[in-house]
Motif scaffolding. Structure first.
Motif, PDB file in Angstrom:
ATOM      1  N   ALA A 129      -9.182   2.415 -23.569  1.00 33.62           N
ATOM      2  CA  ALA A 129      -9.130   2.430 -22.068  1.00 33.62           C
ATOM      3  C   ALA A 129      -8.008   3.170 -22.030  1.00 33.62           C
ATOM      4  O   ALA A 129      -6.417   2.796 -21.701  1.00 33.62           O
ATOM      5  CB  ALA A 129      -8.774   1.138 -22.154  1.00 33.62           C
ATOM      6  N   LYS A 181      -5.253   3.363 -18.679  1.00 37.53           N
ATOM      7  CA  LYS A 181      -4.554   2.354 -18.403  1.00 37.53           C
ATOM      8  C   LYS A 181      -3.783   2.841 -17.013  1.00 37.53           C
ATOM      9  O   LYS A 181      -2.589   3.591 -17.664  1.00 37.53           O
ATOM     10  CB  LYS A 181      -3.728   1.518 -19.645  1.00 37.53           C
ATOM     11  CG  LYS A 181      -4.879   0.826 -20.262  1.00 37.53           C
ATOM     12  CD  LYS A 181      -3.169   0.213 -21.106  1.00 37.53           C
ATOM     13  CE  LYS A 181      -4.293  -0.448 -21.987  1.00 37.53           C
ATOM     14  NZ  LYS A 181      -5.250   0.503 -23.058  1.00 37.53           N
ATOM     15  N   TYR A 227      -0.857   1.407 -14.190  1.00 38.21           N
ATOM     16  CA  TYR A 227       0.174   0.066 -13.377  1.00 38.21           C
ATOM     17  C   TYR A 227      -0.125  -0.555 -13.861  1.00 38.21           C
ATOM     18  O   TYR A 227      -0.342  -1.235 -12.424  1.00 38.21           O
ATOM     19  CB  TYR A 227       0.085   0.736 -12.757  1.00 38.21           C
ATOM     20  CG  TYR A 227       1.738   2.164 -12.535  1.00 38.21           C
ATOM     21  CD1 TYR A 227       2.734   2.598 -12.205  1.00 38.21           C
ATOM     22  CD2 TYR A 227       0.550   3.428 -12.285  1.00 38.21           C
ATOM     23  CE1 TYR A 227       3.503   3.335 -12.502  1.00 38.21           C
ATOM     24  CE2 TYR A 227       1.434   4.859 -11.683  1.00 38.21           C
ATOM     25  CZ  TYR A 227       2.738   4.584 -11.794  1.00 38.21           C
ATOM     26  OH  TYR A 227       3.448   5.446 -12.454  1.00 38.21           O
ATOM     27  N   GLY A 228      -0.917  -1.043 -14.683  1.00 37.28           N
ATOM     28  CA  GLY A 228      -1.626  -2.430 -15.195  1.00 37.28           C
ATOM     29  C   GLY A 228      -3.553  -2.192 -14.697  1.00 37.28           C
ATOM     30  O   GLY A 228      -4.202  -3.067 -14.455  1.00 37.28           O
ATOM     31  N   VAL A 229      -4.010  -1.403 -14.292  1.00 38.32           N
ATOM     32  CA  VAL A 229      -4.860  -0.847 -13.663  1.00 38.32           C
ATOM     33  C   VAL A 229      -5.803  -0.312 -15.216  1.00 38.32           C
ATOM     34  O   VAL A 229      -5.450   0.033 -15.826  1.00 38.32           O
ATOM     35  CB  VAL A 229      -5.366  -0.109 -12.833  1.00 38.32           C
ATOM     36  CG1 VAL A 229      -7.189  -0.169 -13.025  1.00 38.32           C
ATOM     37  CG2 VAL A 229      -5.374  -0.547 -11.565  1.00 38.32           C
ATOM     38  N   ILE A 230      -6.504  -1.059 -15.949  1.00 42.45           N
ATOM     39  CA  ILE A 230      -7.835  -0.594 -17.419  1.00 42.45           C
ATOM     40  C   ILE A 230      -8.670  -0.312 -17.231  1.00 42.45           C
ATOM     41  O   ILE A 230      -9.594  -1.313 -15.968  1.00 42.45           O
ATOM     42  CB  ILE A 230      -7.593  -2.042 -18.239  1.00 42.45           C
ATOM     43  CG1 ILE A 230      -5.988  -2.034 -18.169  1.00 42.45           C
ATOM     44  CG2 ILE A 230      -8.166  -1.500 -18.867  1.00 42.45           C
ATOM     45  CD1 ILE A 230      -6.503  -3.696 -19.079  1.00 42.45           C
ATOM     46  N   SER A 290     -12.052   0.907 -18.449  1.00 38.52           N
ATOM     47  CA  SER A 290     -13.156   1.489 -18.958  1.00 38.52           C
ATOM     48  C   SER A 290     -14.687   1.107 -18.792  1.00 38.52           C
ATOM     49  O   SER A 290     -15.121   1.153 -18.460  1.00 38.52           O
ATOM     50  CB  SER A 290     -13.213   0.043 -20.061  1.00 38.52           C
ATOM     51  OG  SER A 290     -13.049  -0.559 -20.116  1.00 38.52           O
ATOM     52  N   TYR A 337     -10.460  -3.142 -14.312  1.00 43.49           N
ATOM     53  CA  TYR A 337      -9.476  -4.684 -14.530  1.00 43.49           C
ATOM     54  C   TYR A 337      -8.540  -4.760 -13.653  1.00 43.49           C
ATOM     55  O   TYR A 337      -8.257  -3.228 -13.864  1.00 43.49           O
ATOM     56  CB  TYR A 337      -9.565  -5.145 -15.422  1.00 43.49           C
ATOM     57  CG  TYR A 337     -10.023  -5.438 -16.428  1.00 43.49           C
ATOM     58  CD1 TYR A 337     -10.696  -6.570 -17.400  1.00 43.49           C
ATOM     59  CD2 TYR A 337     -11.300  -4.571 -17.605  1.00 43.49           C
ATOM     60  CE1 TYR A 337     -12.251  -7.146 -17.711  1.00 43.49           C
ATOM     61  CE2 TYR A 337     -12.537  -5.071 -18.408  1.00 43.49           C
ATOM     62  CZ  TYR A 337     -12.718  -5.734 -18.402  1.00 43.49           C
ATOM     63  OH  TYR A 337     -13.966  -6.139 -19.100  1.00 43.49           O
ATOM     64  N   VAL A 395      -4.900  -7.564 -20.093  1.00 47.40           N
ATOM     65  CA  VAL A 395      -4.455  -7.156 -20.737  1.00 47.40           C
ATOM     66  C   VAL A 395      -5.431  -7.006 -21.890  1.00 47.40           C
ATOM     67  O   VAL A 395      -6.302  -7.281 -22.161  1.00 47.40           O
ATOM     68  CB  VAL A 395      -3.257  -7.880 -21.579  1.00 47.40           C
ATOM     69  CG1 VAL A 395      -2.993  -7.879 -23.332  1.00 47.40           C
ATOM     70  CG2 VAL A 395      -2.227  -8.735 -21.348  1.00 47.40           C
ATOM     71  N   ALA A 396      -5.573  -5.260 -22.247  1.00 41.86           N
ATOM     72  CA  ALA A 396      -6.696  -4.979 -23.290  1.00 41.86           C
ATOM     73  C   ALA A 396      -6.248  -5.626 -24.499  1.00 41.86           C
ATOM     74  O   ALA A 396      -5.019  -4.736 -25.479  1.00 41.86           O
ATOM     75  CB  ALA A 396      -7.116  -3.303 -23.011  1.00 41.86           C
ATOM     76  N   ALA A 398     -11.432  -7.405 -22.886  1.00 39.55           N
ATOM     77  CA  ALA A 398      -9.941  -7.565 -21.429  1.00 39.55           C
ATOM     78  C   ALA A 398      -9.765  -8.627 -20.780  1.00 39.55           C
ATOM     79  O   ALA A 398     -11.404  -9.083 -20.803  1.00 39.55           O
ATOM     80  CB  ALA A 398      -9.795  -6.442 -20.728  1.00 39.55           C
ATOM     81  N   SER A 434     -11.676  -8.520 -12.872  1.00 39.49           N
ATOM     82  CA  SER A 434     -12.685  -7.164 -13.061  1.00 39.49           C
ATOM     83  C   SER A 434     -13.432  -7.173 -12.397  1.00 39.49           C
ATOM     84  O   SER A 434     -14.285  -7.753 -11.292  1.00 39.49           O
ATOM     85  CB  SER A 434     -13.624  -8.119 -14.701  1.00 39.49           C
ATOM     86  OG  SER A 434     -14.446  -9.006 -14.595  1.00 39.49           O
TER      87      SER A 434
END
Length: 403
Positions: A177, A179, A181-184, A186, A191, A254-255, A260, A265
């Protein structure tokens, strides 16, 4: 009898006749309005009675008692209201043992969630595109033009399918995924970090939270400019203070290899629906903004130039404040339209109100009662949006509201 007395008597008679005529006109007006309302209500009642009798002849009972039965099905996402300890109203994930009424609530919550985000994002994006349509930069002007024209001239349903199947489902898997700055980002969804409350029972936490609410109320309802700026500054400073004191905490997602955890989300279905509605609504809002700017007298631009203001300052400080005084009713129509367009989420499986209604109707057979609930829900949401826009319009139109 003197001439003055005769004239005074004539004026008195004429004034009495005028008052009586106005009273008759007022009574006639209210009687007409009352007759129209009574006739409309009578038609609704007659239609309801006819429908109920027609269903009864076919052995179908029209009743809303099914709402308290167990739903017996799950919803992929959504929260609903529950009564904790039989009294306190709470907010919890929907499960199959919840009632059908709670399933409808979960659908309404999902609809409101998309609608609120779409209203905010489409307003910002539409305003930028509308201003970009009038930019002196050739690239920005033409790029904004073609974006608006392309989106406005293709059906929203096709755009929704495009965003879901051609964009969102082609995001990388969770193991690879992206990433930022803390954004995921996928295939399983988007997230983002979330704020979590850590001040259980703390007097400091309660005081800071109360101060935030007071600042919000002051910003919304106070008419004095100085007080509003103070409240705005407090709303900027208080969350930082709450984070520093540990009252609030940032929960970062956290992935792992397969999923995650942490944060909050946004499902792929919600992301696709949100993207489609935002870009579609922004194209119409852009044309509203562009048309309103074009309608302003050219003397506004010339006066700003004579004062030495640049184009950016002219747009931000002179043009847009005047534009937003006249575009709010048109914005309100667009907000109502995008809220109803959330029903297209059924095409990609997003559990909004209309999608959940379809599941309930198939399982219970109460399709008529269900569609009445759905129509009433959309009607109430539209009334709320209309009332909010009307309130904002009155605030902006009142010269003394922003002192």
């Amino acid at each position: 009898m003197t001439l003055e007395h005769t004239n005074a008597t004539g004026l008195t008679v004429e004034r009495d006749l005028t008052v009586a005529r106005r009273r008759r006109n007022r009574i006639r007006y209210h009687a007409t309005q009352l007759a129209v309302v009574v006739a409309a209500l009578a038609l609704v009642v007659l239609f309801a009675v006819a429908v109920k009798e027609g269903l009864a002849r076919h052995g179908i009972k029209f009743s809303f008692s099914f709402l308290w039965d167990a739903a017996g099905f799950d919803i992929s996402e959504g929260k609903t209201f529950v009564f904790d300890s039989g009294f306190w109203l709470g907010f919890s994930d929907f499960t199959s043992d919840r009632s059908i009424a709670q399933a409808f609530v979960a659908g309404i919550v999902n609809t409101i969630k998309v609608a609120v985000l779409a209203i905010v994002l489409s307003t910002v994006l539409g305003t930028l595109l509308g201003v970009g349509r009038l930019s002196t930069n050739w690239v920005v002007r033409n790029l904004s033009f073609w974006c608006v024209e392309f989106v406005r001239n293709t059906p929203l349903l096709i755009q929704l399918v495009f965003w879901y199947f051609a964009v969102v489902l082609h995001f990388p898997p969770i193991a690879a995924a992206a990433k930022f700055y803390g954004v995921i980002i996928s295939q399983q969804g988007l997230y983002v970090p979330a704020l979590t409350w850590q001040g259980e029972g703390s007097a400091v936490a309660i005081a800071l939270a109360s101060a935030c609410w007071v600042a919000v109320l002051g910003l919304v309802f106070d008419r004095h400019r100085t007080t509003r700026w103070i409240c705005l500054g407090a709303l900027v400073a208080l969350p930082s203070l709450m984070l520093a004191t540990g009252t609030l905490a940032l929960d970062f997602p956290v992935a792992s290899k397969f999923q995650a955890s942490g944060g909050t989300s946004i499902s792929p279905e919600m992301a696709a629906l949100l993207l489609a509605i935002v870009f579609n609504s922004a194209s119409y809002i852009a044309e509203i903004v562009r048309g309103s700017i074009d309608a302003l007298p050219k003397g506004q631009w010339e006066a700003a130039a004579s004062l030495g203001l640049g184009r950016r300052d002219t747009v931000n400080d002179i043009i847009l404040p005047q534009v937003f005084r006249v575009v709010l009713p048109s914005f309100g129509n667009q907000y109502i339209s995008l809220t109803k367009n959330t029903a297209l989420g059924i095409a990609i499986g997003y559990p909004e109100l209309f999608n959940i209604y379809g599941t309930i109707a198939n399982q219970t057979g109460h399709s008529l009662e269900g569609i009445v609930i759905v129509m009433a829900s959309y009607l109430i949401l539209s009334w709320i949006i209309s009332a909010a826009v009307s309130w904002a319009d009155r605030r902006l139109s009142n010269p003394g509201a922003m002192r």
